[in-house]
Write an enzyme that holds these catalytic residues in place. Structure first.
Site, PDB file in Angstrom:
ATOM      1  CG  HIS A 219      -0.219   0.217   2.509  1.00  0.00           C
ATOM      2  ND1 HIS A 219       0.334  -0.825   3.209  1.00  0.00           N
ATOM      3  CD2 HIS A 219       0.068   1.330   3.204  1.00  0.00           C
ATOM      4  CE1 HIS A 219       0.911  -0.361   4.299  1.00  0.00           C
ATOM      5  NE2 HIS A 219       0.778   0.950   4.326  1.00  0.00           N
TER       6      HIS A 219
HETATM    7  C1  UD1 Z   1      -1.727   5.660   5.529  1.00  0.00           C
HETATM    8  C2  UD1 Z   1      -0.369   6.135   6.028  1.00  0.00           C
HETATM    9  C3  UD1 Z   1       0.631   5.000   5.946  1.00  0.00           C
HETATM   10  C4  UD1 Z   1       0.133   3.758   6.650  1.00  0.00           C
HETATM   11  C5  UD1 Z   1      -1.244   3.387   6.105  1.00  0.00           C
HETATM   12  C6  UD1 Z   1      -1.790   2.247   6.896  1.00  0.00           C
HETATM   13  C7  UD1 Z   1       0.147   8.493   5.676  1.00  0.00           C
HETATM   14  C8  UD1 Z   1       0.976   9.452   4.924  1.00  0.00           C
HETATM   15  N1  UD1 Z   1       0.144   7.233   5.229  1.00  0.00           N
HETATM   16  O1  UD1 Z   1      -1.594   5.358   4.136  1.00  0.00           O
HETATM   17  O2  UD1 Z   1       1.849   5.396   6.563  1.00  0.00           O
HETATM   18  O3  UD1 Z   1       1.038   2.711   6.426  1.00  0.00           O
HETATM   19  O4  UD1 Z   1      -2.129   4.516   6.244  1.00  0.00           O
HETATM   20  O5  UD1 Z   1      -2.761   1.554   6.196  1.00  0.00           O
HETATM   21  O6  UD1 Z   1      -0.488   8.861   6.628  1.00  0.00           O
HETATM   22  N2  UD1 Z   1      -8.951   4.713   1.695  1.00  0.00           N
HETATM   23  C9  UD1 Z   1     -10.208   4.176   1.769  1.00  0.00           C
HETATM   24  N3  UD1 Z   1     -10.685   3.845   3.003  1.00  0.00           N
HETATM   25  C10 UD1 Z   1      -9.995   4.033   4.141  1.00  0.00           C
HETATM   26  C11 UD1 Z   1      -8.719   4.586   4.054  1.00  0.00           C
HETATM   27  C12 UD1 Z   1      -8.212   4.919   2.830  1.00  0.00           C
HETATM   28  O7  UD1 Z   1     -10.880   3.996   0.759  1.00  0.00           O
HETATM   29  O8  UD1 Z   1     -10.501   3.694   5.223  1.00  0.00           O
HETATM   30  C13 UD1 Z   1      -8.400   5.076   0.366  1.00  0.00           C
HETATM   31  C14 UD1 Z   1      -8.833   6.456  -0.090  1.00  0.00           C
HETATM   32  O9  UD1 Z   1      -8.907   6.437  -1.490  1.00  0.00           O
HETATM   33  C15 UD1 Z   1      -7.638   7.306   0.321  1.00  0.00           C
HETATM   34  C16 UD1 Z   1      -6.481   6.360   0.061  1.00  0.00           C
HETATM   35  O10 UD1 Z   1      -6.981   5.075   0.428  1.00  0.00           O
HETATM   36  O11 UD1 Z   1      -7.572   8.479  -0.419  1.00  0.00           O
HETATM   37  C17 UD1 Z   1      -5.234   6.660   0.866  1.00  0.00           C
HETATM   38  O12 UD1 Z   1      -5.556   6.763   2.236  1.00  0.00           O
HETATM   39  P1  UD1 Z   1      -4.619   7.587   3.226  1.00  0.00           P
HETATM   40  O13 UD1 Z   1      -5.149   7.494   4.594  1.00  0.00           O
HETATM   41  O14 UD1 Z   1      -4.366   8.957   2.689  1.00  0.00           O
HETATM   42  O15 UD1 Z   1      -3.227   6.855   3.130  1.00  0.00           O
HETATM   43  P2  UD1 Z   1      -2.866   5.319   3.215  1.00  0.00           P
HETATM   44  O16 UD1 Z   1      -2.419   4.875   1.871  1.00  0.00           O
HETATM   45  O17 UD1 Z   1      -3.984   4.586   3.865  1.00  0.00           O
HETATM   46  N1  UDP Z   2      -3.868  -5.772   8.645  1.00  0.00           N
HETATM   47  C1  UDP Z   2      -5.145  -6.315   8.727  1.00  0.00           C
HETATM   48  N2  UDP Z   2      -5.772  -6.691   7.573  1.00  0.00           N
HETATM   49  C2  UDP Z   2      -5.194  -6.602   6.348  1.00  0.00           C
HETATM   50  C3  UDP Z   2      -3.876  -6.070   6.281  1.00  0.00           C
HETATM   51  C4  UDP Z   2      -3.242  -5.650   7.442  1.00  0.00           C
HETATM   52  O1  UDP Z   2      -5.684  -6.458   9.821  1.00  0.00           O
HETATM   53  O2  UDP Z   2      -5.838  -6.958   5.351  1.00  0.00           O
HETATM   54  C5  UDP Z   2      -3.214  -5.297   9.892  1.00  0.00           C
HETATM   55  C6  UDP Z   2      -1.949  -6.030  10.246  1.00  0.00           C
HETATM   56  O3  UDP Z   2      -2.224  -7.130  11.058  1.00  0.00           O
HETATM   57  C7  UDP Z   2      -1.142  -4.965  10.991  1.00  0.00           C
HETATM   58  C8  UDP Z   2      -1.657  -3.657  10.438  1.00  0.00           C
HETATM   59  O4  UDP Z   2      -2.827  -3.949   9.693  1.00  0.00           O
HETATM   60  O5  UDP Z   2      -1.400  -5.001  12.369  1.00  0.00           O
HETATM   61  C9  UDP Z   2      -0.625  -3.021   9.541  1.00  0.00           C
HETATM   62  O6  UDP Z   2      -1.176  -1.907   8.919  1.00  0.00           O
HETATM   63  P1  UDP Z   2      -0.726  -1.370   7.514  1.00  0.00           P
HETATM   64  O7  UDP Z   2      -0.031  -2.435   6.755  1.00  0.00           O
HETATM   65  O8  UDP Z   2      -1.926  -0.767   6.903  1.00  0.00           O
HETATM   66  O9  UDP Z   2       0.220  -0.161   7.893  1.00  0.00           O
HETATM   67  P2  UDP Z   2       1.767  -0.004   8.304  1.00  0.00           P
HETATM   68  O10 UDP Z   2       2.061  -0.953   9.404  1.00  0.00           O
HETATM   69  O11 UDP Z   2       2.589  -0.249   7.072  1.00  0.00           O
HETATM   70  O12 UDP Z   2       1.855   1.424   8.691  1.00  0.00           O
END
Ligand code: UD1
Ligand code: UDP
Length: 388
Positions: A219
């Site tokens: 992601h």
């Molecule tokens: C964010 C964090 C990243 C973390 C990740 C965990 C930042 C800069 N990035 O990335 O460090 O590893 O969360 O998962 O803060 N979206 C949905 N539903 C949701 C959330 C997101 O549809 O509940 C989609 C939307 O299109 C959104 C895109 O994902 O615009 C990106 O979401 P965003 O929260 O900006 O960043 P992540 O890629 O989730």
């Molecule tokens: N995770 C989850 N379901 C998924 C993928 C990840 O529950 O389909 C959980 C995973 O167990 C971990 C957390 O999400 O605890 C990690 O989050 P993510 O990979 O989104 O973010 P990061 O750790 O890279 O910031």
């Protein structure tokens, strides 16, 4: 509108604010929130609204047995740029802090949620505690790296996973007090592994057996927003899985499914013989998937750690990692998004004995953090912030 005025320590309440907002933040803080509940200390939980889809948010509260939050900021999902999203969360957290005036705020990890909340608190002279402080990838393309550096430099107490994180912080001349506590992701894993084994039906739902499948997540924006990187990772994982005789379950983050749609690649992924794409799943299902997998492919920080905790070999789809000890102990390999490197790293990882000792703590991190937070929750901000 409330005017900004200097807030003296006498104006603060003996309460501690905990900030969540993303999937990994909810996992990290679940054991800490429960430890606070046991302690009887005055605390409240703020949700910044960064993650909002049921499978990125509500499912985690249910799976981790958490009550609803005390404050939830509205209007954040509509803001789709780093600046817009961070600004909306900063303003939202500031309003709550001006009203509740806690003595300490706890943020965790490196998402925009944490930067916004830490900055709001700093400006109001509220102590800032950073959980999972001191991590560095030294990859300046990553928004998470900017966030971590800034948060660490404005924190009063830094809860770090291990000595390596202390070294990272010392090199930067950090002001705040550093406490080595381990990582609460270990507590969460230990507290939920049995519950997951008992309640998750994910293996039978997918028709897979323990040890006979892989798990993939990706992601990071520098990976999935660049078509060549995303497609390279998927091609590599598909080929490596074919060679290993397994199917890899690809639990796709909403950012990733959106990018695949934009690149016109959804049908292509669905046609890959050894990858099966599903929507991101809840915490208990994911824990059960990782702990029973033959191998994990990921660019996630938390998933690299969880693979290590559950003794499942990991191939990291990045050029670097914050969690370098996982490389040193043989739990993890870096492969970037080049298909050939992914295939080679997988061959290597599958030979590994899985006998490493988890370097992230022993499951009592939350209790340690709450004990230290209790002390900070009573200390006036002006007396803190000196290097320890
Ligand atoms: C964010 C964090 C990243 C973390 C990740 C965990 C930042 C800069 N990035 O990335 O460090 O590893 O969360 O998962 O803060 N979206 C949905 N539903 C949701 C959330 C997101 O549809 O509940 C989609 C939307 O299109 C959104 C895109 O994902 O615009 C990106 O979401 P965003 O929260 O900006 O960043 P992540 O890629 O989730
Ligand atoms: N995770 C989850 N379901 C998924 C993928 C990840 O529950 O389909 C959980 C995973 O167990 C971990 C957390 O999400 O605890 C990690 O989050 P993510 O990979 O989104 O973010 P990061 O750790 O890279 O910031």
């Amino acid at each position: 509108m409330t005017e900004s005025k200097f807030i003296a320590s006498g104006d603060l309440e003996d309460a501690i604010a905990i900030v969540v907002g993303t999937r990994p933040g909810i996992v990290m803080f679940a054991p800490i929130i429960k430890a606070f509940e046991r302690s009887g200390l005055e605390h409240f939980v703020i949700h910044t609204g960064q993650h909002y889809s049921p499978n990125m948010d509500g499912q985690f509260f249910a799976d981790l047995g958490l009550r609803d939050v005390d404050h939830r900021i509205e209007g954040v999902p509509e803001r789709r740029t780093h600046g817009g999203q961070t600004a909306a969360m900063l303003e939202g957290v500031e309003k709550i802090l001006l009203d509740r005036r806690p003595r300490l705020i706890l943020v965790g990890g490196d998402a925009n949620t944490n930067l916004a909340a830490a900055l709001a608190a700093r400006k109001l002279h509220i102590n800032v505690g950073h959980v999972e402080a001191g991590e560095r990838s030294y990859d300046w393309r990553m928004p998470e790296e900017h966030n971590r550096v800034i948060i660490d430099h404005i924190s009063d107490v830094l809860f770090v996973t291990c000595e390596r994180s202390v070294e990272n912080l010392r090199k930067e001349g950090i002001r705040g007090r550093i406490e080595v506590t381990g990582n609460p992701i270990v507590d969460a894993s230990m507290q939920h592994a049995e519950i997951a084994a008992e309640h998750s039906a994910i293996l039978s739902d997918l028709g897979i057996k323990p040890g006979e499948y892989g798990v993939m997540t990706t992601h990071r924006e520098e990976n999935v927003d660049v078509e060549e990187h995303l497609i390279g990772s998927l091609e590599g994982v598909d080929t490596a899985s074919r060679e290993a005789g397994i199917t890899t379950i690809f639990a796709a983050h909403p950012r990733t499914t959106k990018r695949l749609r934009e690149f016109g690649r959804t049908e292509w992924v669905e046609s890959l013989a050894n990858i099966r794409m599903i929507d991101a799943v809840g915490y208990l299902d994911f824990l059960h998937l990782v702990s029973n997998a033959r191998i994990v492919f990921t660019d996630s920080g938390g998933v690299q750690q969880e693979a290590c905790i559950h003794h499942t070999p990991c191939v990291t789809l990045r050029e670097n990692t914050e969690w370098t000890e996982t490389l040193d102990i043989g739990a993890n390999r870096l492969a970037g998004s080049d298909p050939e490197r992914i295939v080679n790293a997988t061959r290597d990882a599958l030979q590994e004995k899985r006998a490493w000792v988890c370097p992230f703590g022993s499951g009592d991190t939350a209790e340690q953090i709450v004990a230290i937070a209790a002390e900070f929750g009573r200390v006036p901000c002006e007396t803190t912030g000196t290097a320890s």
